[in-house]
Design a protein around this motif. Sequence first.
Motif, short mmCIF file in Angstrom:
data_model
loop_
_atom_site.label_atom_id
_atom_site.label_comp_id
_atom_site.label_asym_id
_atom_site.label_seq_id
_atom_site.Cartn_x
_atom_site.Cartn_y
_atom_site.Cartn_z
N ALA A 1 -0.17 -3.53 -5.87
CA ALA A 1 -1.46 -3.10 -5.34
C ALA A 1 -2.55 -3.32 -6.37
O ALA A 1 -3.62 -3.85 -6.06
CB ALA A 1 -1.38 -1.63 -4.93
N ALA B 1 0.83 -1.20 0.00
CA ALA B 1 0.00 0.00 0.00
C ALA B 1 0.86 1.26 0.00
O ALA B 1 0.54 2.24 -0.66
CB ALA B 1 -0.92 0.00 1.21
N ALA C 1 0.55 4.22 -2.57
CA ALA C 1 0.12 5.53 -2.07
C ALA C 1 1.10 6.61 -2.51
O ALA C 1 0.71 7.71 -2.90
CB ALA C 1 0.01 5.50 -0.55
N ILE D 1 -4.35 2.14 1.08
CA ILE D 1 -3.85 3.07 0.07
C ILE D 1 -4.48 4.45 0.27
O ILE D 1 -3.80 5.48 0.23
CB ILE D 1 -4.16 2.56 -1.36
#
Lengths: 384, 344
Positions: free
Chosen positions: B72, A189, A193, A260
Amino acid sequence: MMGNSTFGRLAVHFTVLLLVIIWSLPTVGILVSSFRDKAQISSSGWWTAPFRSSRNARHVPTNLTGQKLVDGKWVTEGRIFLEGSQSVVESFASTGKKLESDGTSEAGETAKLRKGISVIVQSDGTYRLESETEITRARDARFVYRANEPPIFTLDNYKRVFTRDGIGQAFLNSAVVTIPATFIPILIAAFAAYALAWMRYPGRALITATIVGLLVVPLQLSLIPLLSLYNDIGNVFGIDAKSYWGIWMAHTGFGLPLAIYLLRNYMAGLPGEIMESARIDGATHFQIFYKIVLPLSLPALASFAIFQFLWVWNDLLVAKVFLGDGETKTVLTSALKDLLGTRGGDWEILATSAFITIIVPLTVFLSLQRYFVRGLLAGSVKGG
Amino acid sequence: MELFGLSQAAWGQIGFASISIVAGIVVCIGYFWGANVILDKALPSDVTGNQLNVHNENRRSAIRPWLFLFPALLFLGLFLFYPLVMTILNSFLDKNSESFVGLNNWAFVFSQAAFWEAVRNNLMWIIVVPAACTFLGLIIAVLADRIWWGTFAKTLIFLPMAISFVGASVIWKFIYEFQSGDTQIGLLNAVVQFFGGDPTSYIDMPFWNNFFLMIILIWIQTGFAMVILSAALRGIPEETIEAATLDGANGFQIFWKIMVPQIMGTVMVVWTTITILVLKVFDIVFTMTDGQWDTQVLANYMFFWLVRGDHDGYSSVVALTIMIAVLPIMIWNIRQASQDKGTG
């Protein structure tokens, strides 16, 4: 305002106190009950725990071998309570029904049992059985009594659920599920991010919007397709479809949108000048990320870790579907749910198991509350 | 062999988990580090010819974000996106997701009384729980800020948020416990008895039992509403309240006309967040009643078709019903988030 007069101030204190009591009592109830004696839990409310309580019990003599013939009668002497007990017999009778109605005898009086047997019970619990003939079956000489007991607090419930009801093993299973499922998503994450907060490329806004959307997608939608995917993988490789790796991956996937989102919001708020000057000094994005952004984001990482820890530890649905049941699989929530079915009225087991289930998240929560609140605020006020 | 009271098997499990964590983290770091090294090596900047340097640098910065995003996106795709598409597809397929059955699943589920019972109950949950949590949370936030032990009070109200739905269900089942006879060990029945009422069994009392289940979620979620609203209240400029006080407004007027309008945005956020949670409520109903005695809800009904009914099609239809209910809030959230970015 409303708190300016003395009366108003008192009213505020009183209202908050009332709400706090209502909110705390349920948890206090199972905490207290988990330390109480099994028989006392079912015969008196937990709020009476510090006081003496009365309950009905049955006694079947075990000392009939010591019968003596005295003046033409067979006499047996015995005691209900252990030596030194502070319990007191209030009344007694031959059957429970009589004890509840008017057929009851006070301590010190005589009660007729069956087959010519009679009994005198003293308030200290000593009794004397008298019979015309020798008593051959102990159950003919059984009687019920109402005892007033001092409160009993014990650790027996904890010993019991840990060893006999599988709560100890379930505790371990929960920990094995939770800890990897908390840590694996963080790094994944964090990189995503950073890419969403500080890198420029086409499609960034779309990905951010998608993640905000995914935040609220019901878990229920994912269950069936993932379950069949897991089954297929299990079949192809000849392994168990319901495995720890399976549930860790699932929790990672389900936790990522929040992770995230939280981290992106936090990282986007970091001062851009630091990163700008690092860029000018020739640092790459990768270096900026792990040397500057990651250390600065620790509070946000902690917030997410707490969220994910609580969510995974407390989860029932994902564990039921992706890990299933079994000695080395059943997690605490699932074990507790099963006990509620099989041990419906045994509150000493349920209260103790429930308390063991909630103690870890409560401790984590109380000690790291600051980060948790920060995460909540970042997660809901800013964006969504 | 036992060590510290744990069996060998238990130590094996702990070892497996520890190795897995390390393996997971090593794989992650290995990927991110390795991918970057490869990218730098494949498109180097230190080659002769400025033209190529600039060209390579541009290509690197075009590729690097996707290296960061890839794991992700892979997880999101596999665990959320792919299932979403498949669930829509499954809703038109038979029991084992094999042959196409058109709208039969939808027609069947919509003809079930249990489905409409679940819809009705979910609607009641949506009306009652978010309203109760927001209202109670707001009251506590306002009042607790005015007393010296407010932080302590807020912690205690907040505490149930850490408790699992299953744990909370057991805790409240003990409160609702009913025994025949004079002795009541459930707190609620003891209170009822104290005031001269007749003890009753609450869990199997149709219609009203829904509210006894809702109380559990309200108990858990009020702390959430309180924390968020408390922060919003603290953000209200003092001047607005002072001005209103000078103009002679009383406490209730200040609360309703000055404070509440200023935190309306936050109230909406709290309300919608809890609404989404309510739509997905499963554990409480599953643990307390499993949908018996008219307490069915959609998430539990979906689980019923998944496990006991063993029908992927019906289960998918119910899951999609929840999704459709969530959709308006989802769209609202996305619009809010994009607006925030625009202004900020």
